[in-house]
Scaffold this active site. Structure first.
Site, mmCIF file in Angstrom:
data_model
loop_
_atom_site.group_PDB
_atom_site.id
_atom_site.type_symbol
_atom_site.label_atom_id
_atom_site.label_comp_id
_atom_site.label_asym_id
_atom_site.label_seq_id
_atom_site.Cartn_x
_atom_site.Cartn_y
_atom_site.Cartn_z
ATOM 1 N N GLY A 15 0.811 -1.201 0.000
ATOM 2 C CA GLY A 15 0.000 0.000 0.000
ATOM 3 C C GLY A 15 0.846 1.252 0.000
ATOM 4 N N SER A 16 0.433 2.269 -0.761
ATOM 5 C CA SER A 16 1.104 3.563 -0.804
ATOM 6 C C SER A 16 2.552 3.394 -1.251
ATOM 7 C CB SER A 16 0.975 4.255 0.555
ATOM 8 O OG SER A 16 1.410 5.591 0.512
ATOM 9 N N SER A 17 3.532 3.710 -0.407
ATOM 10 C CA SER A 17 4.919 3.512 -0.793
ATOM 11 C C SER A 17 5.186 2.045 -1.125
ATOM 12 C CB SER A 17 5.850 3.972 0.331
ATOM 13 O OG SER A 17 7.198 3.866 -0.042
ATOM 14 N N ALA A 52 3.001 0.106 -2.470
ATOM 15 C CA ALA A 52 2.426 -0.093 -3.805
ATOM 16 C C ALA A 52 3.381 0.417 -4.877
ATOM 17 C CB ALA A 52 1.086 0.627 -3.907
ATOM 18 N N HIS A 54 -6.816 7.942 0.481
ATOM 19 C CA HIS A 54 -5.508 7.277 0.512
ATOM 20 C C HIS A 54 -5.333 6.627 1.885
ATOM 21 C CE1 HIS A 54 -1.348 6.735 -0.837
ATOM 22 N NE2 HIS A 54 -0.991 6.978 0.412
#
Length: 294
Positions: A139-141, A143, A279
């Site tokens: 997720g996020s970084s 991802a 997010h």
């Protein structure tokens, strides 16, 4: 008759069953310059030749905290289905992943991506993991790193399911810095054609023409950290890599849950867009496991 307790290695009582727990692997044969840590979770009921899921944390997180996060469901999936999970932990300040430097954006470049690739190779060898069933999520970084791994080490990965990231190479640093923030990319201003994004991927592993992992890309329409335009750029990138149209071959509304739209671009690229979701998009164990074939 008195029978003394015997302490096994590490101080645990011999013969006492220990429940599975997240465990650090201090020496996983890492030959990268990155000092990312490897943590592994082996459930009590590991299946023979188990699949492997690599779960990559977000910024301001660690392998341990991500593992304990109730919104990250991979421990439960592992316990239920007997696959192994590896949880990399970032060595960088703020614990974001390096998706900006040449080292990490290159095959065998020595960066964070190579360290995670080394974790995969260690798991295959040490835990008899099925090398054809290695999957990556984050997720996020995490991802962002999932996209980078798909570009830099495609030979190791069968499928990716990533939540709220950016296209591979989008966060590149003009100064070559490690773990640098890129405002143009995060704000959705870094845009390119499918062919241009495809070239970014191909340039990360020049000469590679083998199979590539199929890509499941999640994003929310209300993401104010990584602008929703990044979803479109990811779709362009991977449809370009797989040489398929940017027009979906099928679209399903309110799937896998209310407010989400799932768009398929052939068999190898799937986009899932959450209306009103910020997010980062919450992990959906069922949908990701289906994508992985677990």
């Amino acid at each position: 008759m008195h029978i003394p307790f015997i302490l096994a290695a590490g101080g645990f009582l011999a013969g006492v069953a220990r429940a599975a727990s997240l465990t650090q692997v201090p020496n996983y044969g890492n030959n990268a310059t990155s000092k990312a840590q490897m943590w592994v979770y082996k459930p009590d009921n590991v299946v023979a030749n188990p699949p492997l899921v690599v779960v990559i944390h977000s910024c301001q997180s660690t392998a341990q905290s991500y593992f304990q996060n109730s919104l990250i469901p991979w421990k439960q999936g592992s316990d239920k289905k007997g696959y192994i999970t590896v949880w990399p932990s970032s060595p960088n300040s703020g614990t974001c992943w390096d998706v900006s430097s040449k080292q990490s954006l290159s095959h065998l470049g020595g960066g964070d991506s190579q360290a995670i690739a080394n974790m995969i190779l260690y798991a295959i060898k040490t835990y008899s993991v099925d090398p054809t069933r290695v999957y990556v999520t984050g997720g996020s970084s995490g991802a962002m790193m999932s996209n980078v791994l798909a570009a830099t080490y495609p030979e190791l990965i069968s499928a990716v399911s990533l939540y709220s990231g950016v296209a591979a190479g989008c966060f590149v640093s003009s100064s070559g810095g490690v773990d640098q923030w890129n405002n143009s990319c995060s704000g959705g201003q870094s845009r390119a054609t499918a062919d241009q994004w495809k070239k970014v991927v191909l340039d990360m592993y020049p000469g590679y023409n083998g199979p590539r992992p199929k890509m499941q890309i999640w994003h929310g329409s209300a993401d104010s950290t990584l602008a929703p335009q990044n979803y479109q750029e990811e779709i362009k990138q991977w449809t370009g890599v797989f040489n398929v149209s940017q027009t979906p071959t099928s679209t399903v509304q309110n799937f896998p849950k209310q407010g989400y739209t799932t768009s398929n671009y052939g068999e190898s690229v799937q986009g899932i867009y959450g209306q009103g979701v910020g997010h980062s998009v919450p992990s959906n164990l069922t949908a990701s496991e289906i994508w992985f074939g677990l």
